[in-house]
Design a protein around this motif. Structure first.
Motif, short mmCIF file in Angstrom:
data_model
loop_
_atom_site.label_atom_id
_atom_site.label_comp_id
_atom_site.label_asym_id
_atom_site.label_seq_id
_atom_site.Cartn_x
_atom_site.Cartn_y
_atom_site.Cartn_z
N ASP A 234 -71.94 -44.28 36.65
CA ASP A 234 -71.40 -45.56 35.72
C ASP A 234 -71.50 -45.37 34.38
OD1 ASP A 234 -71.61 -48.04 34.60
OD2 ASP A 234 -73.53 -48.84 35.26
N LYS A 235 -70.62 -45.35 33.53
CA LYS A 235 -70.24 -44.93 32.29
C LYS A 235 -71.00 -45.89 31.44
CE LYS A 235 -65.66 -45.44 32.72
NZ LYS A 235 -65.49 -45.34 33.90
N GLY A 236 -71.57 -47.18 31.97
CA GLY A 236 -72.35 -47.67 31.03
C GLY A 236 -73.89 -47.79 31.03
N ALA A 237 -74.44 -46.90 32.08
CA ALA A 237 -75.75 -46.87 32.57
C ALA A 237 -76.42 -46.48 31.38
CB ALA A 237 -75.96 -45.95 33.84
N GLY A 238 -77.38 -47.03 31.11
CA GLY A 238 -78.50 -46.50 29.81
C GLY A 238 -77.97 -46.95 28.49
N LYS A 239 -76.66 -47.54 28.08
CA LYS A 239 -75.95 -47.77 26.94
C LYS A 239 -75.48 -48.90 26.70
CE LYS A 239 -72.98 -44.49 28.17
NZ LYS A 239 -71.96 -43.62 27.89
N TRP A 240 -74.76 -49.83 27.63
CA TRP A 240 -74.02 -50.92 27.22
C TRP A 240 -74.77 -52.01 27.37
CZ3 TRP A 240 -69.06 -49.83 30.81
CH2 TRP A 240 -68.21 -48.81 30.16
N MET A 241 -76.08 -51.86 27.69
CA MET A 241 -76.88 -53.09 27.41
C MET A 241 -77.64 -53.17 25.86
SD MET A 241 -78.78 -50.42 28.29
CE MET A 241 -78.69 -50.54 29.96
N ALA A 242 -77.37 -52.26 25.12
CA ALA A 242 -77.93 -52.53 23.69
C ALA A 242 -77.24 -53.39 22.91
CB ALA A 242 -77.84 -50.99 23.20
N THR A 243 -77.80 -54.01 22.02
CA THR A 243 -77.37 -55.02 21.15
C THR A 243 -75.99 -54.67 20.15
OG1 THR A 243 -79.08 -54.89 19.44
CG2 THR A 243 -79.29 -56.41 21.16
N ASP A 244 -76.23 -53.16 19.88
CA ASP A 244 -75.27 -52.60 18.88
C ASP A 244 -74.35 -51.88 19.27
OD1 ASP A 244 -76.84 -50.42 19.90
OD2 ASP A 244 -77.27 -49.58 18.15
N VAL A 245 -73.68 -52.14 20.85
CA VAL A 245 -72.55 -51.50 21.27
C VAL A 245 -71.41 -52.13 20.88
CG1 VAL A 245 -71.31 -51.55 23.64
CG2 VAL A 245 -73.86 -51.18 23.51
N ASP A 246 -70.53 -51.08 20.36
CA ASP A 246 -69.29 -51.46 19.90
C ASP A 246 -68.34 -52.13 20.99
OD1 ASP A 246 -66.62 -52.19 18.62
OD2 ASP A 246 -66.55 -49.87 17.84
N ASP A 247 -68.11 -53.46 21.17
CA ASP A 247 -67.37 -54.20 22.27
C ASP A 247 -65.98 -54.53 21.78
OD1 ASP A 247 -68.04 -56.20 21.15
OD2 ASP A 247 -69.27 -56.77 22.59
N SER A 248 -65.48 -54.08 20.63
CA SER A 248 -64.52 -54.76 20.09
C SER A 248 -63.07 -54.25 20.79
CB SER A 248 -64.22 -54.16 18.55
OG SER A 248 -64.09 -52.53 18.65
N ASP A 249 -63.19 -53.33 21.65
CA ASP A 249 -62.09 -52.87 22.32
C ASP A 249 -62.13 -53.12 24.08
OD1 ASP A 249 -63.79 -51.17 23.02
OD2 ASP A 249 -62.39 -49.36 23.15
N TRP A 250 -63.12 -54.09 24.28
CA TRP A 250 -63.38 -54.62 25.70
C TRP A 250 -62.31 -55.60 26.01
CZ3 TRP A 250 -68.76 -54.53 27.99
CH2 TRP A 250 -69.56 -53.21 27.79
N SER A 251 -62.02 -56.00 27.21
CA SER A 251 -61.15 -57.14 27.50
C SER A 251 -61.94 -58.20 27.79
CB SER A 251 -60.59 -56.60 28.99
OG SER A 251 -59.97 -55.23 28.93
N THR A 252 -61.14 -59.30 27.71
CA THR A 252 -61.75 -60.48 27.96
C THR A 252 -61.70 -61.22 29.18
OG1 THR A 252 -59.98 -61.65 26.92
CG2 THR A 252 -61.78 -61.31 25.33
N ILE A 253 -62.32 -62.01 29.74
CA ILE A 253 -62.52 -62.53 31.03
C ILE A 253 -63.23 -63.97 31.02
CG2 ILE A 253 -64.60 -61.62 31.81
CD1 ILE A 253 -63.47 -61.08 34.54
N GLN A 254 -62.73 -65.03 31.81
CA GLN A 254 -63.41 -66.14 31.93
C GLN A 254 -64.59 -66.32 32.89
OE1 GLN A 254 -62.63 -68.87 29.91
NE2 GLN A 254 -61.43 -67.23 28.94
N VAL A 255 -65.67 -66.75 32.49
CA VAL A 255 -66.82 -67.04 33.33
C VAL A 255 -67.14 -68.61 33.67
CG1 VAL A 255 -69.32 -66.67 33.39
CG2 VAL A 255 -67.82 -64.76 32.83
N PRO A 256 -67.18 -68.88 34.59
CA PRO A 256 -67.28 -68.21 35.98
C PRO A 256 -65.74 -67.82 36.48
CG PRO A 256 -67.55 -70.49 36.49
CD PRO A 256 -67.43 -70.52 34.84
#
Length: 625
Positions: A234-256
């Protein structure tokens, strides 16, 4: 006079002084380097272990000390000069004390179940075992550790060294016990038996990948394995829960919504993130998080703080957000969602919100996401690793490589039963194993004592072929062609109905005869007759031999278990007589013989050719059919 006040001040000063002193880091040693160990005499000895990086380490032994410090990986080692046989001694490694150490000869014992037959099975046959009282021979059984994928640096488990006194001898393996007893009686030097074996194991399990290159079906596709590990991580383990993660290149999705509806072909882990603003009335205060129903399992973080997790899809998610987590301005919620066999996602028509005492925050809408792990990508690598369970090297990686730094005198190898069903290639594998281990220990002339397979299964009334016969031939071939090896012939001490024959004392005696020659340099007859060449004279075949000792003879009457064949390749029982140091073989049923076989069957227990020293001839054939 010391007053109460002065005493108190003195105690405080001592306490501060003790606190100021750096605590010595814990030194760790390999399991083998422990009480009752036997160290190999007359060679440099490596003592090694682990500590904090930079930790000073001092080894004290025999009135001398050896200093080093742990490297950046926490590894340390010292080399002791060659030691003379003796003991018991004590070794100190910083604050650790190792007691009752002997210096003598250490033998590595490996193979499969006949190598690890417990001594307790033999007490009826050899009742003297029950009153064993020898402190000068020791035994260590390496715990099982099969690691096909990786080399291991340490052995598994919590095994300890045992001496051969009555209260400990039942922890021994039988072959090791009888060999050690005989070696000690002969040389009066301490003996350590290091047993690293596993019942049912094939020879290829004990050979490194590098030395199995002639057998591609036994090799692991290392590139596929490394790629598979990356896919499964899991590439995000231990990292992607932090508040300062740069998610500018993440894709978008509708919830639910679920993964497939959003065009995602994922089997694994997807990370979701959403930023939100908090009303003043909720800042710093406790709140309730409603995350509806998620497929399958989740871990949820608010502003980097873990607030809850559920292991499967059905329960409604209701998590508490502790006071002090929500803050003014931008806040963040992160969800790690795992679905290994289902269509992951947020179930529709369920509540997704944060509820405070006076306000609530709606979490429905646009989120950002990134795939942390997609096991669908693993299929192509799994296919390339279809042989993972049958590949070689697992026991080498887990039970031989970790003990490579422990110096030994030589190796006793008792194995072959598992490979007898497919004996082709066994000679190449055995030679590869010997080369492999000699390189690993940096002992190009390491003595190898081989046990030839004993007799097993029902006797055949007519001449026959068999996998056990052909595997014995491979073992003989290596003993004859690879220097510093010897072979113990055992087809008279097996049991037709038990693959684990009990007379390990006879096997140990024959092994020790070989050890006296190849390991200790004695000049003696240590082998039975070995076939050299044949000559056809009319209706007879004349055989000559090496290793005849004081001369050829037979045990118990006429020679038995010789077979002869003509060009039709049909073997029949033959008459065999000793004449002039040679054996003459013939049969009235074969007028023009072309080949002879001796003791060539799975169970040749009646074969009785030997030299006058009483050592049996190894089975052989003159043909290559």
């Amino acid at each position: 006079m010391i007053t109460v006040k002065n005493a108190f001040i003195l105690l405080m000063v001592l306490a501060v002084t003790l606190i100021a002193q750096p605590l010595s880091a814990v030194i760790r040693l390999p399991r083998l380097v422990s009480d009752k160990m036997v160290l190999q005499r007359d060679t440099e000895l490596k003592i090694w272990g682990w500590a904090d990086s930079g930790e000073k380490v001092t080894v004290r032994f025999q009135g001398k000390h050896y200093d080093t410090e742990a490297n950046q990986k926490g590894e340390w080692s010292v080399m002791l000069p060659p030691q003379k046989a003796g003991g018991p001694f004590v070794m100190e490694v910083n604050e650790l004390i190792i007691r009752d150490i002997l210096v003598g000869d250490v033998w590595l014992c490996s193979g499969q179940s006949n190598q690890e037959t417990p001594i307790s099975r033999l007490t009826d046959m050899f009742p003297e075992i029950n009153v064993s009282n020898n402190h000068m021979i020791r035994h260590y059984k390496v715990p099982t550790q099969n690691s096909v994928e990786d080399l291991k640096e340490t052995i598994a488990g919590n095994a300890v060294w045992h001496s051969a006194i009555a209260s400990e001898v039942m922890s021994w393996t039988a072959l090791a016990y009888f060999f050690a007893q005989e070696a000690y009686q002969k040389y009066r030097v301490p003996v350590g038996m290091l047993v690293s074996s596993l019942g049912g194991s094939a020879i290829e399990s004990w050979i490194s990948q590098e030395h199995l290159k002639e057998f591609p079906q036994l090799l692991i596709d290392r590139e596929a394995l490394d790629s598979l590990r990356l896919v499964r991580r899991d590439k995000g383990a231990g990292k992607w829960m932090a508040t300062d993660v740069d998610d500018s290149d993440w894709s978008t999705i509708q919830v639910p919504g679920n993964w497939r509806t959003n065009g995602m072909d994922v089997n694994g882990v997807v990370w979701y993130r959403k930023d939100f603003e908090v009303p003043t009335s909720m800042v710093g205060r406790h709140a309730k998080l409603y995350m509806g129903t998620l497929i399958d399992s989740d871990s949820v973080f608010v502003n980097g703080c873990f607030v809850g997790s559920t292991a499967y899809m059905y329960p409604p998610r209701k998590y508490n957000i502790p006071a002090g987590v929500l803050r003014e301005g931008r806040n963040n919620i992160t969800v790690k969602l795992t679905a290994n066999s289902a269509n992951g996602g947020f179930v529709e028509e369920k509540p997704y919100k944060i509820v405070g005492d006076e306000a609530e925050i709606n979490l429905v809408g646009t989120w950002k996401y990134r795939v942390g792990m997609n096991l669908n990508e693993a299929g192509k690598y799994v296919k390339r690793l279809a042989n993972l369970k049958s590949a070689g090297s697992g026991l080498y990686n887990g039970m031989i490589y970790p003990i490579k730094d422990y110096k030994i005198k030589g190796t006793i190898w008792y194995q072959g039963e598992t490979n007898a069903g497919h004996p082709q290639g066994y000679a190449t594998l055995l030679e590869s194993l010997i080369t492999n281990w000699r390189e690993l220990w940096e002992m190009p002339e390491m003595p190898f004592l081989l046990v030839q397979l004993p007799n097993f299964m029902k006797k055949q009334m007519q001449p026959s072929d068999g996998g056990w016969a052909r595997l014995r031939e491979a073992q003989l071939q290596i003993a004859m062609n690879v220097p510093h090896t010897t072979l113990a012939v055992t087809y008279d001490v097996g049991e037709w109905n038990d693959i684990h024959p009990l007379n390990k004392k006879a096997v140990a005696h024959r092994l020790f005869l070989g050890a006296r020659k190849v390991a200790y340099g004695e000049k003696l007859v240590s082998s039975g007759p070995v076939y050299k060449e044949m000559k056809i004279e009319g209706d007879k075949i004349i055989l000559t031999f090496t290793e005849t000792g004081s001369g050829l003879t037979s045990k118990e009457g006429v020679l038995k278990h010789f077979a002869i064949a003509g060009e039709d390749r049909k073997f029949v029982w033959a008459n065999a007589v000793i004449k002039g140091g040679r054996i003459i073989v013939s049969s009235k049923d074969v007028a023009k013989p072309v080949a002879v076989r001796y003791a060539w069957s799975d169970n040749p227990e009646e074969a009785n050719l030997c030299n006058k020293e009483g050592l049996l001839a190894s089975p052989f054939r003159t043909d290559n059919w």
